[in-house]
Design a protein around this motif. Structure first.
Motif, PDB file in Angstrom:
ATOM      1  N   GLY A  53      50.544  60.330   7.881  1.00  0.00           N
ATOM      2  CA  GLY A  53      50.144  61.682   7.514  1.00  0.00           C
ATOM      3  C   GLY A  53      48.982  61.762   6.555  1.00  0.00           C
ATOM      4  O   GLY A  53      48.630  62.854   6.094  1.00  0.00           O
ATOM      5  N   PHE A  54      48.366  60.623   6.230  1.00  0.00           N
ATOM      6  CA  PHE A  54      47.205  60.590   5.346  1.00  0.00           C
ATOM      7  C   PHE A  54      45.984  60.055   6.096  1.00  0.00           C
ATOM      8  O   PHE A  54      46.106  59.121   6.899  1.00  0.00           O
ATOM      9  CB  PHE A  54      47.455  59.685   4.134  1.00  0.00           C
ATOM     10  N   ALA A  55      44.841  60.639   5.817  1.00  0.00           N
ATOM     11  CA  ALA A  55      43.573  60.029   6.202  1.00  0.00           C
ATOM     12  C   ALA A  55      43.177  59.108   5.061  1.00  0.00           C
ATOM     13  O   ALA A  55      43.049  59.550   3.919  1.00  0.00           O
ATOM     14  CB  ALA A  55      42.507  61.094   6.425  1.00  0.00           C
ATOM     15  N   VAL A  56      43.003  57.832   5.345  1.00  0.00           N
ATOM     16  CA  VAL A  56      42.705  56.848   4.309  1.00  0.00           C
ATOM     17  C   VAL A  56      41.284  56.341   4.520  1.00  0.00           C
ATOM     18  O   VAL A  56      40.972  55.731   5.547  1.00  0.00           O
ATOM     19  CB  VAL A  56      43.713  55.676   4.343  1.00  0.00           C
ATOM     20  N   LEU A  57      40.430  56.612   3.543  1.00  0.00           N
ATOM     21  CA  LEU A  57      39.025  56.226   3.586  1.00  0.00           C
ATOM     22  C   LEU A  57      38.822  55.053   2.640  1.00  0.00           C
ATOM     23  O   LEU A  57      39.164  55.141   1.461  1.00  0.00           O
ATOM     24  CB  LEU A  57      38.137  57.398   3.167  1.00  0.00           C
ATOM     25  N   ARG A  58      38.244  53.965   3.153  1.00  0.00           N
ATOM     26  CA  ARG A  58      38.090  52.766   2.327  1.00  0.00           C
ATOM     27  C   ARG A  58      36.661  52.245   2.384  1.00  0.00           C
ATOM     28  O   ARG A  58      36.011  52.240   3.430  1.00  0.00           O
ATOM     29  CB  ARG A  58      39.041  51.657   2.789  1.00  0.00           C
ATOM     30  N   GLY A  59      36.206  51.783   1.211  1.00  0.00           N
ATOM     31  CA  GLY A  59      34.968  51.045   1.066  1.00  0.00           C
ATOM     32  C   GLY A  59      35.220  49.944   0.057  1.00  0.00           C
ATOM     33  O   GLY A  59      36.309  49.871  -0.527  1.00  0.00           O
TER      34      GLY A  59
END
Length: 232
Positions: A53-59
């Motif tokens: 249920g989460f959009a997870v954005l990673r860098g």
């Protein structure tokens, strides 16, 4: 007086359909405001995944978890500095900003990343109110982390989002009403008077420092270090 020209547009699609395109935008500033503090991750987002249920954005050294159920609308807009800087603004059901993603590589790449998504024109957003001057905020663990030269994690939490950066602080200073920590891949700006103390607690082998305002309330900004790394 004429109304300002509006570049603001609503993206009328499911939130992850927009957020999954964020890596294609290129270099950006992803900012989340705790109460009186702004934590910004800088650089490209490498991955955008859907997790429980989460959009997870990673860098590199950065992670942002956006609760999709908390997102009521995503809009595009732009501001003009030396160049036009387009941005995505993620809003909750009350119209409050959950997070803001400002593209640094220009309008062309931004529009290409969002190509094919329908947009509905909106009125220009009102100008944000500027806070008055205040006392220099408490900087204890930030300055201690700079002096120690040890890795720390900064985290901003508010309804709908958890936003964190991990790295070594090298530049913490107070200027023009803000306490600032400036790194190539992160900026932290804390408004004068926003923090009067930091509460410290031990959690799973780490020291967690929580920023506290003048009313004794946690503002949603924390600094986490290895236990004892910032002692003294």
């Amino acid at each position: 007086m004429t109304d300002p020209v509006s570049h603001r547009q609503a993206l009328a699609v499911e939130p992850f359909a927009v957020l999954s395109r964020v890596p294609a935008i290129g270099n950006l500033i992803l900012g989340v405001r705790a109460d009186g503090a702004l934590l910004e991750g800088i650089g490209a987002i490498e991955t955008a995944t859907l997790e429980d249920g989460f959009a997870v954005l990673r860098g590199p050294g950065r992670e942002t978890r956006l609760e999709l159920a908390a997102i009521a609308q995503i809009v595009t807009d732009q501001m003009v500095m030396k160049n036009v800087l387009p941005f995505l603004e993620i809003l909750d059901s009350q119209g409050n900003t959950i997070a803001k993603l400002t593209a640094l590589d220009g309008l062309e790449g931004f529009d290409a990343a969002l190509d094919g998504l329908a947009r509905t024109p909106l009125d220009a957003a009102p100008a944000a109110a500027r806070p008055g001057p205040g006392d220099e905020p408490a900087d204890g663990p930030l300055k201690a982390a700079e002096a120690a030269g040890k890795p720390v994690t900064l985290q901003a939490v508010k309804t709908g989002v958890v936003h964190r950066w991990t790295g070594t602080l090298t530049s913490v200073s107070f200027s023009h009403g803000f306490l600032n920590a400036m790194q190539p891949d992160m900026h932290l700006h804390i408004r004068a008077g926003a923090i009067t103390a930091w509460n410290r607690e031990s959690v799973d082998g780490s020291d967690v420092f929580s920023a506290i305002d003048g009313a004794g309330k946690a503002i949603g900004l924390t600094l986490t270090a290895e236990a004892g790394a910032l002692a003294g």
